[in-house]
Motif scaffolding. Structure first.
Motif, PDB file in Angstrom:
ATOM      1  N   VAL A  21       0.847  -1.191   0.000  1.00 45.17           N
ATOM      2  CA  VAL A  21       0.000   0.000   0.000  1.00 45.17           C
ATOM      3  C   VAL A  21       0.883   1.242   0.000  1.00 45.17           C
ATOM      4  O   VAL A  21       1.778   1.373   0.844  1.00 45.17           O
ATOM      5  CB  VAL A  21      -0.925   0.011   1.235  1.00 45.17           C
ATOM      6  N   ASP A  22       0.659   2.131  -0.939  1.00 43.35           N
ATOM      7  CA  ASP A  22       1.420   3.378  -0.994  1.00 43.35           C
ATOM      8  C   ASP A  22       0.985   4.274   0.157  1.00 43.35           C
ATOM      9  O   ASP A  22      -0.208   4.544   0.334  1.00 43.35           O
ATOM     10  CB  ASP A  22       1.173   4.082  -2.337  1.00 43.35           C
ATOM     11  N   LEU A  23       1.939   4.745   0.958  1.00 43.03           N
ATOM     12  CA  LEU A  23       1.600   5.574   2.114  1.00 43.03           C
ATOM     13  C   LEU A  23       0.946   6.886   1.712  1.00 43.03           C
ATOM     14  O   LEU A  23       0.269   7.520   2.531  1.00 43.03           O
ATOM     15  CB  LEU A  23       2.851   5.857   2.947  1.00 43.03           C
ATOM     16  N   ALA A  24       1.114   7.277   0.457  1.00 40.73           N
ATOM     17  CA  ALA A  24       0.484   8.513  -0.010  1.00 40.73           C
ATOM     18  C   ALA A  24      -1.038   8.406   0.036  1.00 40.73           C
ATOM     19  O   ALA A  24      -1.730   9.430   0.050  1.00 40.73           O
ATOM     20  CB  ALA A  24       0.942   8.830  -1.435  1.00 40.73           C
ATOM     21  N   THR A  25      -1.561   7.182   0.090  1.00 38.30           N
ATOM     22  CA  THR A  25      -3.014   6.990   0.119  1.00 38.30           C
ATOM     23  C   THR A  25      -3.577   6.969   1.541  1.00 38.30           C
ATOM     24  O   THR A  25      -4.797   7.014   1.706  1.00 38.30           O
ATOM     25  CB  THR A  25      -3.400   5.674  -0.577  1.00 38.30           C
ATOM     26  N   ILE A  26      -2.700   6.927   2.565  1.00 35.38           N
ATOM     27  CA  ILE A  26      -3.214   6.833   3.931  1.00 35.38           C
ATOM     28  C   ILE A  26      -2.599   7.846   4.896  1.00 35.38           C
ATOM     29  O   ILE A  26      -3.138   8.067   5.974  1.00 35.38           O
ATOM     30  CB  ILE A  26      -3.022   5.410   4.507  1.00 35.38           C
ATOM     31  N   LEU A  27      -1.484   8.464   4.535  1.00 34.82           N
ATOM     32  CA  LEU A  27      -0.849   9.466   5.396  1.00 34.82           C
ATOM     33  C   LEU A  27      -0.795  10.807   4.672  1.00 34.82           C
ATOM     34  O   LEU A  27      -0.680  10.851   3.436  1.00 34.82           O
ATOM     35  CB  LEU A  27       0.582   9.053   5.766  1.00 34.82           C
ATOM     36  N   PRO A  28      -0.855  11.915   5.400  1.00 39.46           N
ATOM     37  CA  PRO A  28      -0.746  13.236   4.769  1.00 39.46           C
ATOM     38  C   PRO A  28       0.590  13.383   4.039  1.00 39.46           C
ATOM     39  O   PRO A  28       1.641  12.972   4.553  1.00 39.46           O
ATOM     40  CB  PRO A  28      -0.832  14.204   5.951  1.00 39.46           C
ATOM     41  N   THR A  29       0.547  13.964   2.862  1.00 38.40           N
ATOM     42  CA  THR A  29       1.766  14.165   2.075  1.00 38.40           C
ATOM     43  C   THR A  29       2.802  14.964   2.858  1.00 38.40           C
ATOM     44  O   THR A  29       4.002  14.676   2.823  1.00 38.40           O
ATOM     45  CB  THR A  29       1.433  14.893   0.761  1.00 38.40           C
ATOM     46  N   ALA A  30       2.328  15.972   3.600  1.00 38.70           N
ATOM     47  CA  ALA A  30       3.238  16.826   4.359  1.00 38.70           C
ATOM     48  C   ALA A  30       3.954  16.037   5.448  1.00 38.70           C
ATOM     49  O   ALA A  30       5.133  16.287   5.734  1.00 38.70           O
ATOM     50  CB  ALA A  30       2.468  17.996   4.973  1.00 38.70           C
ATOM     51  N   LEU A  31       3.267  15.081   6.064  1.00 38.73           N
ATOM     52  CA  LEU A  31       3.881  14.276   7.113  1.00 38.73           C
ATOM     53  C   LEU A  31       5.033  13.454   6.547  1.00 38.73           C
ATOM     54  O   LEU A  31       6.137  13.440   7.109  1.00 38.73           O
ATOM     55  CB  LEU A  31       2.849  13.350   7.754  1.00 38.73           C
ATOM     56  N   VAL A  32       4.794  12.775   5.448  1.00 40.23           N
ATOM     57  CA  VAL A  32       5.841  11.951   4.835  1.00 40.23           C
ATOM     58  C   VAL A  32       7.001  12.826   4.385  1.00 40.23           C
ATOM     59  O   VAL A  32       8.173  12.476   4.576  1.00 40.23           O
ATOM     60  CB  VAL A  32       5.276  11.147   3.647  1.00 40.23           C
ATOM     61  N   ARG A  33       6.696  13.994   3.810  1.00 40.47           N
ATOM     62  CA  ARG A  33       7.752  14.905   3.373  1.00 40.47           C
ATOM     63  C   ARG A  33       8.591  15.373   4.552  1.00 40.47           C
ATOM     64  O   ARG A  33       9.826  15.398   4.484  1.00 40.47           O
ATOM     65  CB  ARG A  33       7.133  16.106   2.657  1.00 40.47           C
ATOM     66  N   ASN A  34       7.937  15.743   5.652  1.00 37.45           N
ATOM     67  CA  ASN A  34       8.660  16.223   6.823  1.00 37.45           C
ATOM     68  C   ASN A  34       9.525  15.130   7.446  1.00 37.45           C
ATOM     69  O   ASN A  34      10.639  15.398   7.936  1.00 37.45           O
ATOM     70  CB  ASN A  34       7.678  16.765   7.862  1.00 37.45           C
ATOM     71  N   ILE A  35       9.037  13.906   7.436  1.00 32.68           N
ATOM     72  CA  ILE A  35       9.831  12.791   7.955  1.00 32.68           C
ATOM     73  C   ILE A  35      11.071  12.586   7.091  1.00 32.68           C
ATOM     74  O   ILE A  35      12.179  12.373   7.603  1.00 32.68           O
ATOM     75  CB  ILE A  35       8.984  11.503   8.001  1.00 32.68           C
ATOM     76  N   ARG A  36      10.921  12.666   5.786  1.00 30.13           N
ATOM     77  CA  ARG A  36      12.054  12.488   4.881  1.00 30.13           C
ATOM     78  C   ARG A  36      13.079  13.600   5.056  1.00 30.13           C
ATOM     79  O   ARG A  36      14.283  13.377   4.883  1.00 30.13           O
ATOM     80  CB  ARG A  36      11.575  12.435   3.428  1.00 30.13           C
ATOM     81  N   GLN A  37      12.625  14.797   5.411  1.00 30.45           N
ATOM     82  CA  GLN A  37      13.535  15.932   5.542  1.00 30.45           C
ATOM     83  C   GLN A  37      14.180  16.030   6.925  1.00 30.45           C
ATOM     84  O   GLN A  37      15.202  16.694   7.086  1.00 30.45           O
ATOM     85  CB  GLN A  37      12.782  17.234   5.237  1.00 30.45           C
ATOM     86  N   ALA A  38      13.605  15.357   7.921  1.00 33.52           N
ATOM     87  CA  ALA A  38      14.147  15.415   9.281  1.00 33.52           C
ATOM     88  C   ALA A  38      15.530  14.775   9.315  1.00 33.52           C
ATOM     89  O   ALA A  38      15.779  13.747   8.692  1.00 33.52           O
ATOM     90  CB  ALA A  38      13.209  14.714  10.247  1.00 33.52           C
ATOM     91  N   ALA A  39      16.424  15.379  10.088  1.00 37.00           N
ATOM     92  CA  ALA A  39      17.815  14.915  10.089  1.00 37.00           C
ATOM     93  C   ALA A  39      18.047  13.706  10.991  1.00 37.00           C
ATOM     94  O   ALA A  39      18.863  12.843  10.671  1.00 37.00           O
ATOM     95  CB  ALA A  39      18.722  16.063  10.531  1.00 37.00           C
ATOM     96  N   LEU A  40      17.325  13.623  12.113  1.00 38.40           N
ATOM     97  CA  LEU A  40      17.608  12.598  13.107  1.00 38.40           C
ATOM     98  C   LEU A  40      16.448  11.613  13.243  1.00 38.40           C
ATOM     99  O   LEU A  40      15.285  11.964  13.007  1.00 38.40           O
ATOM    100  CB  LEU A  40      17.887  13.250  14.466  1.00 38.40           C
TER     101      LEU A  40
END
Length: 268
Positions: free
Chosen positions: A126-145
């Motif tokens: 299941v693609d997470l884009a279909t169940i989680l906010p796009t901004a949440l996934v983007r912010n997780i990818r950008q977080a350093a730690l």
């Protein structure tokens, strides 16, 4: 690399969930580029995992990879996040640039936290884009730690969890705890009696929450636990401690769990 037989955890750093989510999330993890290079060098590698019936999210922070679920292979793009159930053998095929953030849930907890019945996930990606906010996934990818990534996910899940009820999930968790406390020897009827329900109700709750009847799930849990103990220290391993009659009984169960004979997978 094959889980249980090899320490795949050495490739990752881990963070435990906050107290409010500890009953629903087993761990957060992030692959370590340094440790991956140390153990795999510049070569492509794979990680094979046995069934656990644990919903798991993978957010790709690095290069593309492929994942095989049962007999089906899927291509995962850079930046893509996925959710799988791990109801069958799963194998990730990675490059040396593998970098992934993982959220591993306890069985049934995905429905409590996000309202998604895990039985609907069997054999799927299941693609997470279909169940989680796009901004949440983007912010997780950008977080350093890792702590930042986990914190973002925890904040979101805690907000969602308040909307869900967890009676059936808690019942199944209690059943699993009872099974473990009894040395993994209780029959279904005994466990149902211990929880003051009928066999039919016991089976229905497992089927609803886990997505499979209790017998195959508990058998897999026992095989996983016993096999881990055997690999860790064969000399001190006692099959009766895990509800087995003898070593032959243990070997047969391991073969059913891994799909291979212990001699073939452990000594090759």
């Amino acid at each position: 690399m094959t889980e249980i037989f090899e320490n795949i955890r050495q490739l990752y750093t881990f963070r435990q969930p906050c107290a409010e989510l500890s009953a629903h999330i087993e761990f957060f993890s992030e692959s370590s580029l340094e440790e991956t290079f140390h153990y795999t060098g510049h070569s492509d590698f794979s990680i094979k995992m046995f069934p656990s019936w644990t919903p798991t999210m993978y957010i790709n922070l690095g290069a593309a990879y492929q994942i095989t679920i049962g007999q089906r292979k899927f291509h995962i793009s850079p930046g893509q996040g996925i959710l799988i159930l791990r109801n069958t053998v799963v194998e990730r095929h990675n490059t040396p640039a593998d970098h992934i953030f993982t959220v591993k849930f306890h069985p049934g907890s995905l429905e409590v936290l996000l309202g998604i019945p895990q039985k609907t996930l069997a054999g799927k990606v299941v693609d997470l884009a279909t169940i989680l906010p796009t901004a949440l996934v983007r912010n997780i990818r950008q977080a350093a730690l890792l702590g930042e990534k986990a914190g973002l996910m925890e904040t979101y899940l805690l907000k969602q969890a308040r909307r869900q009820k967890d009676h059936a999930c808690r019942f199944v968790q209690q059943a699993i705890e009872l099974y473990l406390a009894a040395g993994m020897q209780h029959a279904i009827g005994e466990m149902a009696g211990g929880l003051a329900v009928s066999d039919k109700t016991f089976n229905r709750n497992f089927q609803r929450v886990i997505g499979t009847p209790p017998k195959p799930y508990l058998s897999g849990l026992r095989a996983r636990s016993a096999l881990s103990a055997y690999v860790n220290n064969r000399k001190s391993f006692t099959p009766s401690a895990y509800g087995y009659f003898d070593m032959s009984h243990f070997y047969k169960d391991v073969s059913g769990f891994t799909g291979e004979k212990l001699s073939e997978i452990y000594y090759r």
